[in-house]
Design an enzyme around this catalytic site. Structure first.
Site, PDB file in Angstrom:
ATOM      1  N   HIS A 150     -16.512   5.138   9.878  1.00 20.13           N
ATOM      2  CA  HIS A 150     -16.802   6.248   8.973  1.00 20.13           C
ATOM      3  C   HIS A 150     -18.306   6.438   8.961  1.00 20.13           C
ATOM      4  O   HIS A 150     -19.055   5.468   8.825  1.00 20.13           O
ATOM      5  CB  HIS A 150     -16.284   5.930   7.568  1.00 20.13           C
ATOM      6  N   SER A 172      -4.229   9.928   7.564  1.00 19.34           N
ATOM      7  CA  SER A 172      -3.566   8.617   7.486  1.00 19.34           C
ATOM      8  C   SER A 172      -2.708   8.468   6.241  1.00 19.34           C
ATOM      9  O   SER A 172      -1.615   7.900   6.305  1.00 19.34           O
ATOM     10  CB  SER A 172      -4.577   7.482   7.575  1.00 19.34           C
ATOM     11  N   HIS A 174     -13.849   1.589   9.578  1.00 14.94           N
ATOM     12  CA  HIS A 174     -13.070   2.293   8.569  1.00 14.94           C
ATOM     13  C   HIS A 174     -11.579   2.339   8.855  1.00 14.94           C
ATOM     14  O   HIS A 174     -10.765   2.198   7.951  1.00 14.94           O
ATOM     15  CB  HIS A 174     -13.617   3.716   8.465  1.00 14.94           C
ATOM     16  N   ARG A 189     -15.699  12.567  13.164  1.00 17.46           N
ATOM     17  CA  ARG A 189     -16.369  11.365  12.657  1.00 17.46           C
ATOM     18  C   ARG A 189     -17.127  10.579  13.721  1.00 17.46           C
ATOM     19  O   ARG A 189     -18.209  10.065  13.454  1.00 17.46           O
ATOM     20  CB  ARG A 189     -15.325  10.435  12.039  1.00 17.46           C
ATOM     21  N   GLY A 231       0.844  -1.191   0.000  1.00 17.20           N
ATOM     22  CA  GLY A 231       0.000   0.000   0.000  1.00 17.20           C
ATOM     23  C   GLY A 231       0.882   1.244   0.000  1.00 17.20           C
ATOM     24  O   GLY A 231       2.081   1.175  -0.316  1.00 17.20           O
ATOM     25  N   ALA A 263      -8.680   4.993  -1.176  1.00 21.12           N
ATOM     26  CA  ALA A 263      -8.837   6.304  -0.518  1.00 21.12           C
ATOM     27  C   ALA A 263      -9.395   7.312  -1.511  1.00 21.12           C
ATOM     28  O   ALA A 263      -8.980   7.358  -2.663  1.00 21.12           O
ATOM     29  CB  ALA A 263      -7.499   6.768   0.033  1.00 21.12           C
ATOM     30  N   GLU A 323     -12.394  19.066   5.155  1.00 17.95           N
ATOM     31  CA  GLU A 323     -13.079  17.886   5.680  1.00 17.95           C
ATOM     32  C   GLU A 323     -13.371  18.081   7.161  1.00 17.95           C
ATOM     33  O   GLU A 323     -12.811  18.983   7.802  1.00 17.95           O
ATOM     34  CB  GLU A 323     -12.223  16.636   5.446  1.00 17.95           C
ATOM     35  N   LYS A 337      -0.435  -9.355  -0.262  1.00 22.38           N
ATOM     36  CA  LYS A 337      -1.191 -10.588  -0.017  1.00 22.38           C
ATOM     37  C   LYS A 337      -2.073 -10.960  -1.214  1.00 22.38           C
ATOM     38  O   LYS A 337      -2.357 -12.124  -1.447  1.00 22.38           O
ATOM     39  CB  LYS A 337      -2.061 -10.340   1.213  1.00 22.38           C
ATOM     40  N   ARG A 392      -9.020   9.466  14.561  1.00 21.73           N
ATOM     41  CA  ARG A 392      -8.197  10.029  13.481  1.00 21.73           C
ATOM     42  C   ARG A 392      -8.879  11.234  12.834  1.00 21.73           C
ATOM     43  O   ARG A 392     -10.066  11.185  12.507  1.00 21.73           O
ATOM     44  CB  ARG A 392      -7.972   8.949  12.427  1.00 21.73           C
TER      45      ARG A 392
HETATM   46  C1  LIG Z   1     -12.469   3.366   1.307  1.00 23.41           C
HETATM   47  C2  LIG Z   1     -11.387   4.081   2.067  1.00 23.41           C
HETATM   48  C3  LIG Z   1     -11.210   5.446   1.880  1.00 23.41           C
HETATM   49  C4  LIG Z   1     -10.193   6.122   2.569  1.00 23.41           C
HETATM   50  N1  LIG Z   1      -9.989   7.450   2.332  1.00 23.41           N
HETATM   51  C5  LIG Z   1      -8.931   8.069   2.918  1.00 23.41           C
HETATM   52  C6  LIG Z   1      -8.599   9.409   2.593  1.00 23.41           C
HETATM   53  O1  LIG Z   1      -9.236  10.028   1.760  1.00 23.41           O
HETATM   54  N2  LIG Z   1      -7.540   9.972   3.222  1.00 23.41           N
HETATM   55  C7  LIG Z   1      -6.789   9.309   4.149  1.00 23.41           C
HETATM   56  O2  LIG Z   1      -5.835   9.868   4.685  1.00 23.41           O
HETATM   57  N3  LIG Z   1      -7.079   8.034   4.462  1.00 23.41           N
HETATM   58  C8  LIG Z   1      -8.108   7.399   3.867  1.00 23.41           C
HETATM   59  N4  LIG Z   1      -8.379   6.098   4.176  1.00 23.41           N
HETATM   60  C9  LIG Z   1      -7.464   5.378   5.067  1.00 23.41           C
HETATM   61  C10 LIG Z   1      -6.195   5.070   4.286  1.00 23.41           C
HETATM   62  O3  LIG Z   1      -6.535   4.758   2.961  1.00 23.41           O
HETATM   63  C11 LIG Z   1      -5.444   3.898   4.882  1.00 23.41           C
HETATM   64  O4  LIG Z   1      -5.281   4.073   6.257  1.00 23.41           O
HETATM   65  C12 LIG Z   1      -4.064   3.792   4.261  1.00 23.41           C
HETATM   66  O5  LIG Z   1      -4.175   3.787   2.868  1.00 23.41           O
HETATM   67  C13 LIG Z   1      -3.371   2.543   4.745  1.00 23.41           C
HETATM   68  O6  LIG Z   1      -2.233   2.356   3.963  1.00 23.41           O
HETATM   69  P1  LIG Z   1      -1.266   1.159   4.290  1.00 23.41           P
HETATM   70  O7  LIG Z   1      -0.175   1.239   3.302  1.00 23.41           O
HETATM   71  O8  LIG Z   1      -0.931   1.176   5.714  1.00 23.41           O
HETATM   72  O9  LIG Z   1      -2.170  -0.146   4.059  1.00 23.41           O
HETATM   73  P2  LIG Z   1      -2.939  -0.646   2.764  1.00 23.41           P
HETATM   74  O10 LIG Z   1      -3.011   0.378   1.729  1.00 23.41           O
HETATM   75  O11 LIG Z   1      -4.214  -1.251   3.207  1.00 23.41           O
HETATM   76  O12 LIG Z   1      -1.991  -1.793   2.224  1.00 23.41           O
HETATM   77  C14 LIG Z   1      -1.810  -2.971   2.958  1.00 23.41           C
HETATM   78  C15 LIG Z   1      -0.931  -3.901   2.154  1.00 23.41           C
HETATM   79  O13 LIG Z   1      -0.504  -4.962   2.997  1.00 23.41           O
HETATM   80  C16 LIG Z   1      -0.697  -6.187   2.325  1.00 23.41           C
HETATM   81  N5  LIG Z   1      -0.826  -7.252   3.319  1.00 23.41           N
HETATM   82  C17 LIG Z   1      -1.710  -7.393   4.329  1.00 23.41           C
HETATM   83  N6  LIG Z   1      -1.468  -8.517   5.013  1.00 23.41           N
HETATM   84  C18 LIG Z   1      -0.406  -9.106   4.420  1.00 23.41           C
HETATM   85  C19 LIG Z   1       0.303 -10.307   4.645  1.00 23.41           C
HETATM   86  N7  LIG Z   1      -0.014 -11.153   5.629  1.00 23.41           N
HETATM   87  N8  LIG Z   1       1.332 -10.610   3.820  1.00 23.41           N
HETATM   88  C20 LIG Z   1       1.665  -9.796   2.790  1.00 23.41           C
HETATM   89  N9  LIG Z   1       1.026  -8.645   2.536  1.00 23.41           N
HETATM   90  C21 LIG Z   1       0.007  -8.308   3.343  1.00 23.41           C
HETATM   91  C22 LIG Z   1      -1.909  -5.962   1.470  1.00 23.41           C
HETATM   92  O14 LIG Z   1      -1.973  -6.927   0.447  1.00 23.41           O
HETATM   93  C23 LIG Z   1      -1.625  -4.554   0.976  1.00 23.41           C
HETATM   94  O15 LIG Z   1      -0.730  -4.605  -0.101  1.00 23.41           O
HETATM   95  C24 LIG Z   1      -9.384   5.414   3.490  1.00 23.41           C
HETATM   96  C25 LIG Z   1      -9.578   4.054   3.683  1.00 23.41           C
HETATM   97  C26 LIG Z   1     -10.555   3.378   2.973  1.00 23.41           C
HETATM   98  C27 LIG Z   1     -10.730   1.905   3.195  1.00 23.41           C
END
Ligand SMILES: Cc1cc2nc3c(=O)[nH]c(=O)nc-3n(C[C@H](O)[C@H](O)[C@H](O)COP(=O)(O)OP(=O)(O)OC[C@H]3O[C@@H](n4cnc5c(N)ncnc54)[C@H](O)[C@@H]3O)c2cc1C
Length: 629
Positions: A263, A410, A370, A309, A28, A60, A145, A49, A405
């Site tokens: 959310h 995030s 969320h 929120r 991510g 997002a 926001e 994964k 949050r």
């Molecule tokens: C619909 C939605 C809208 C959002 N809108 C916003 C926004 O506008 N602004 C904002 O700031 N935040 C927003 N958020 C929150 C934000 O998107 C997330 O908190 C942030 O993107 C998380 O990023 P990350 O890289 O930590 O995890 P993620 O982007 O979720 O990535 C996780 C990664 O880990 C991998 N993974 C998980 N478990 C394993 C495993 N066991 N082995 C190998 N890989 C694994 C997954 O495959 C994925 O590649 C939103 C969230 C959602 C769900």
């Protein structure tokens, strides 16, 4: 211990060993930001994964918050974040992360993210935006926001995450030093036996259905959140808290797991997990009771729809409890249709396909799980309690989000902490290399401790873990031996939503703990039975994975519920119907690492709590571990 059993077999049968300088678990925004900011001299392997686009970052919508406007300031951004965090933000980390906001967004511009720009009025229509290569943060259009005192959210239309991720994935895939491996699921972290040092991970390669052992000099956990433990959730199905559990099992503390952010406005259409961005309310969207047409937020908070929120989500949940419809209405039809189509193209198009024209009709919405404000304890540079193990993004707890949050903080945290890790990690590797060449093995672990300072927390309270004996002695337990993994998983999600949802009380949480314990027993029975059959048939680990995954989710659910159970107050995203007020001293809930036995503690609580607590107290310390495993 079933899980240990599975892990031992995985270890013994490991098919292949791989070597990489840095292993990043998660593709991510946190994982990719770290990878792209690390020196190109390091070989980096990124695991995902599932397919690369299956992550919260991709979904997002609203944007990324940073103090970019000339009338804004970092101190105002910090102040708004601390207010939303309701006394539980780690203030130093908060200030450090938010201060790096402008550089983080500028870095994203340099990676080619097509942020929406302020139209340059003096230019001809076709040249009103700058080429991406010249984009500066001052050129970016900002939205407002909930909880933000001003326009502070940079965005790429209403699909910010998709645009960011597409740009970063192109960069990562074209970098010679980076290998991206989709469908590679990390199962557990490799801890070097002599010291508390992380040196890789055991991984299941879903493509080739084989186990792999990745050896690395450092590991970055970027595996996202745990929303999919709940029935209504905005996050994709990879987000079940794997990283939190792997880190806990490897020796990390966890913090504030009870603070799940709901959310307020998930689309309430069947099983849809589509989110209706906060930005719609930021631009003037209003919430109405479908039956009376009353704009109910006016009675709840002076900020109305732009209240934080948790307040909006609880108000909607309250309405839904009374109206019995399962939704309320979010209406933007009073805003110019052209503006809506231009600024919210994804939401407009998605809803139109479902038969809702947002320029004319209200949108049915309901709260959805969320964001996890808690997670693996880290500092602002991503260092965890385990040497060589960093964590960033939603899996981590830096304390930026406190009890709730602030919207769009995030994505910013993913980029800032990811880039901080990229700065710190080469320092750690260089220091390690120097130690290894100059010191005998016997002195190594002491000296490693000198180059790795674990994160510190301000005021905290330890969470006591449950005793298996307490649960097993309950004669009401009824175990259904016929239930299957899919059924238990679905029921777990429903239970988390109903008993550990927007509001909770002791009774609900106790019921949930008992139910989960029952499923654990049931799973152990099914698991041994199934494994025996598998052994006969020479089956691969693939057959074992669902048991392993569910066992882990049940454990994590217990940790979350225990954290909620032992917080005798309502604060931010944690609302206890039986404790509706704040306690005077804000404390971070901390779960000690699994490797360390939990200590007996005296928690501050009133008489009724002590009574309940004694029913769940530890019979002995070993038993506590048995109960949780
Ligand atoms: C619909 C939605 C809208 C959002 N809108 C916003 C926004 O506008 N602004 C904002 O700031 N935040 C927003 N958020 C929150 C934000 O998107 C997330 O908190 C942030 O993107 C998380 O990023 P990350 O890289 O930590 O995890 P993620 O982007 O979720 O990535 C996780 C990664 O880990 C991998 N993974 C998980 N478990 C394993 C495993 N066991 N082995 C190998 N890989 C694994 C997954 O495959 C994925 O590649 C939103 C969230 C959602 C769900």
């Amino acid at each position: 211990m079933k899980e240990a059993h599975i892990m031992d077999r995985t270890n013994n049968n490991a098919d292949a060993a791989k070597q990489t300088d840095v292993l990043i678990i998660g593709a991510g925004l946190a994982g990719l930001s770290t990878a792209l900011a690390l020196p190109t001299s390091l070989s980096i392997t990124i695991l995902s994964k599932a397919a690369l686009e299956v992550c919260s970052s991709h979904y997002a919508q609203g944007g990324i918050a940073a103090s970019l406007d000339k009338n804004d300031s970092v101190s105002d951004h910090i102040a708004d974040t601390l207010i939303a965090g309701a006394g539980l933000c780690e203030t130093d980390n908060t200030a450090s992360i938010l201060s790096a906001g402008q550089q983080a967004v500028q870095w994203l511009c340099e990676q080619g993210v097509p942020f929406t720009q302020i139209p340059q009025e003096h230019k001809q229509q076709e040249h009103r935006t700058k080429p991406l290569t010249e984009l500066q943060t001052a050129d970016l259009h900002l939205t407002k926001e909930g909880g933000h005192g001003c326009r502070r959210v940079a965005h790429a239309d209403d699909a910010t995450g998709r645009h960011i991720m597409e740009a970063l994935i192109i960069k990562a895939q074209s970098a010679a030093n980076i290998t991206v491996l989709p469908y590679h699921e990390a199962l557990s972290l490799l801890n070097e036996s002599k010291g508390n040092q992380c040196q890789g991970a055991l991984v299941f390669d879903h493509f080739n259905q084989r186990k792999l052992t990745f050896h690395s000099h450092a590991v970055v956990l970027a595996s996202g959140g745990l929303g999919q433990l709940f029935k209504r959730a905005s996050a994709p199905n990879v987000c079940v808290g794997d990283g939190v559990m792997m880190a806990w099992q490897a020796g990390c503390r966890l913090a504030n797991l009870e603070f799940i952010q709901f959310h307020p406005t998930g689309l309430a259409c069947g099983d849809s997990s589509f989110l209706i961005s906060e930005a719609l309310r930021g631009e003037g969207g209003r919430l109405y009771c479908p039956q009376t047409g009353k704009r109910f937020m006016l009675d709840v908070d002076t900020r109305a729809e732009l209240a934080p929120r948790d307040i909006v989500a609880r108000a909607i949940a309250e309405q839904i409890n009374h109206n019995g419809l399962g939704y309320v209405h979010l209406d933007v039809s009073h805003l110019p249709a052209e503006f809506l189509r231009e600024h919210f193209p994804q939401i407009y198009k998605t809803l139109l396909e479902l038969g809702i024209d947002i320029t004319k009709q209200p949108i049915p919405v309901a709260p959805t799980a969320h964001y996890s404000c808690g997670g693996v304890v880290t500092d602002a540079n991503g260092l965890t309690d385990v040497q060589g193990l960093y964590a960033a993004g939603e899996v981590a707890y830096t304390g930026l989000h406190g009890a709730n949050r602030l919207a769009s903080n995030s994505l910013l945290e993913c980029v800032v902490v990811g880039r901080n890790i990229a700065t710190d990690l080469p320092r750690y590797l260089a220091a390690m290399e120097k130690l290894e060449t100059t010191l005998p093995n016997s002195h190594l672990s002491q000296s490693i401790r000198d180059i790795w300072t674990p994160p510190t927390l301000r005021d905290s309270q330890l969470i006591t873990l449950p005793s298996s004996i307490e649960y097993e002695s309950d004669t009401n337990i009824h175990v259904n031996m016929n239930a299957d993994i899919t059924e238990i998983t679905a029921k777990l999600k429903a239970l988390m939503t109903s008993h550990m949802g927007i509001t909770r009380n002791a009774e609900q949480l106790e019921q949930a703990l008992l139910q989960i314990r029952q499923w654990q027993q049931q799973l152990n029975y099914c698991n041994s039975n199934k494994l025996a059959i598998d052994k006969k048939d020479n089956a691969t680990t693939l057959n074992e994975l669902p048991y392993f995954q569910l066992a882990r989710q049940l454990q994590l659910a217990i940790l979350i519920i225990q954290s909620a159970y032992q917080r005798y107050e309502s604060r931010g995203g944690h609302y206890r119907k039986d404790y509706p007020n704040l306690t005077t001293t804000p404390r971070t809930s901390v779960i000690e690492p699994l490797l360390e036995k939990p200590k007996k503690q005296n928690l501050c609580c009133d008489k009724s709590v002590k009574k309940i607590q004694s029913q769940f107290s530890l019979a002995n310390q070993d038993d506590a571990l048995a109960g949780i495993c």
